[in-house]
Enzyme design. Structure first.
Site, PDB file in Angstrom:
ATOM      1  N   ARG A 181      -5.272   3.723   3.923  1.00 18.55           N
ATOM      2  CA  ARG A 181      -5.467   5.146   4.180  1.00 18.55           C
ATOM      3  C   ARG A 181      -6.361   5.402   5.381  1.00 18.55           C
ATOM      4  NH1 ARG A 181      -6.737   9.474  -0.371  1.00 18.55           N
ATOM      5  NH2 ARG A 181      -6.851  10.657   1.574  1.00 18.55           N
ATOM      6  N   LYS A 182      -6.936   4.343   5.944  1.00 18.23           N
ATOM      7  CA  LYS A 182      -7.819   4.512   7.088  1.00 18.23           C
ATOM      8  C   LYS A 182      -7.017   4.485   8.391  1.00 18.23           C
ATOM      9  CE  LYS A 182     -11.249   4.619   4.248  1.00 18.23           C
ATOM     10  NZ  LYS A 182     -10.566   4.519   2.948  1.00 18.23           N
TER      11      LYS A 182
END
Length: 393
Positions: A181-182
């Site tokens: 998700r980064k």
């Protein structure tokens, strides 16, 4: 019906090619690619030392240990963050002291930190949430005044600047995440950054069972067969060269990824200008937002602790609407003080941290990723504007 994910990693062919070379080399963990990844990350962030780890949680844990945080010490943590920020404090048998957030930025409210400080306080852990730096100037001033360490939880902080400095380089130790998700990812993985040679040496040892020399250095020495001594019991928090290969490839396209994410964030800012019930994220002067997530506040009316539950039902109706249209969404993150362990251990109530309570129940994360298309963005905005918050709840 389209399916729009919340986010997705930005991969091109280079990742697979580099991983193939790692597999062919036969050295797949804690080897030369990890060292190369660390050096590249240190250069990009402007840190003297970067230590690759298997998660940001591991980085936070070793940061606390490297600063000798132990039983009955206190660490100040924002109440609105992912649970790992507080969990590592508990793993050190220290005490988590929560602080409310600034409702405009979702980061720790620096006006409330001083009231949280006691003789047992040893560190402040600001969280650069969603890609926006905490107000590090005020935090560092308080840390100097009271002799406290500063551990930057920069899990969401890649590409995030404060007054021209990359986050993770301002306090004693910075901790980054490379979860999918980064902005950049190694699948799972993390990095600890520091300007202290002594801290770097201790984290390097602790991540590798407490060994006084790394596998790579031992291999390159004249006696690779000599097993290392261990000064203290450490952990297996090592990163693999397979993951490092991914990370190096991601860093090579980091500018492209960040420019695209910021471009889509600006598009959201413009498109949401006439959606009065969704409050877009802010980026104060002197802050460069990394937009790990694009988090809005669902605010069809002024929110306080008295009506927050009612507004929450309408926020949930909005998220249900997006789901039926195939558009993924999530709350911003967690109100950690409302999780069972913490509310029971510290006898906490949701309203103890009212801005965190509101953010927890009324925030909405919208889809954002580097290779988002005009068609996907338009579809998300159509779905948003179809919703009437006055008819929900």
């Amino acid at each position: 019906m389209k399916r729009i994910p919340l986010t997705r990693p930005y991969f091109t062919g280079e990742e697979l090619e580099r991983i193939g070379r790692v597999l062919d080399s036969g050295w797949v963990t804690q080897g030369p690619l990890v060292a190369e990844f660390e050096q590249a990350f240190a250069r990009l962030t402007g840190s003297r030392h970067a230590l690759a780890l298997n998660s940001c949680t591991a980085a936070l844990h070793l940061a606390l240990l490297a600063l000798n945080i132990s039983e009955d010490d206190e660490v100040i943590v924002p109440a609105f963050t992912f649970a790992a920020s507080a969990n590592v404090v508990e793993h050190c048998r220290a005490r988590t002291v929560f602080c409310d957030i600034d409702p405009s930025t979702y980061t720790i409210d620096t006006n409330q930190i001083e009231s949280c400080i006691t003789p047992c306080t040893k560190a402040i852990m600001p969280v650069h949430l969603f890609g926006l730096s905490a107000d590090m100037g005020n935090i560092l001033e308080l840390a100097r005044k009271y002799g406290l360490a500063v551990i930057e939880d920069a899990a969401c902080g890649f590409g995030c600047l404060y007054q021209g400095h990359h986050v993770g380089t301002l306090g004693d130790i910075g901790c980054f995440s490379f979860h999918p998700r980064k902005a950049i990812t190694t699948g799972e993985g993390g990095m600890a950054t520091t300007n202290s040679k002594d801290i770097a040496k201790r984290i390097q040892s602790l991540r590798d069972h407490g060994a006084v020399i790394s596998d790579l250095d031992r291999h390159l020495s004249g006696r690779p067969y000599a097993l290392p001594d261990m000064d203290e019991p450490g952990f297996n928090y090592r990163l693999t060269d397979i993951q490092a290969a991914l990370g190096i490839s991601q860093l090579e396209k980091a500018d492209t990824i960040q420019q695209a994410r910021r471009s889509w964030a600006r598009r959201y800012d413009q498109a949401l200008d006439d959606v009065s019930w969704l409050k877009a994220p802010v980026s104060p002067q002197g802050f460069v937002h990394g937009y790990q997530s694009y988090v809005c506040l669902f605010e069809p009316e002024k929110i306080d602790v008295k009506n927050v539950e009612y507004v929450n039902t309408r926020r949930n109706a909005f998220m249900d609407h997006l789901q039926t249209r195939g558009v993924a969404s999530r709350p911003g993150t967690q109100a950690v003080h409302m999780l069972n362990y913490y509310k029971q251990r510290y006898n906490l109530k949701p309203e103890n941290y009212p801005h965190t309570l509101i953010a927890n129940l009324c925030s909405v994360t919208l889809p954002l990723y580097a290779d988002m298309t005009e068609d996907e963005f338009g579809y998300v905005m159509d779905a948003i504007k179809e919703f009437n918050p006055l008819c929900a709840g």
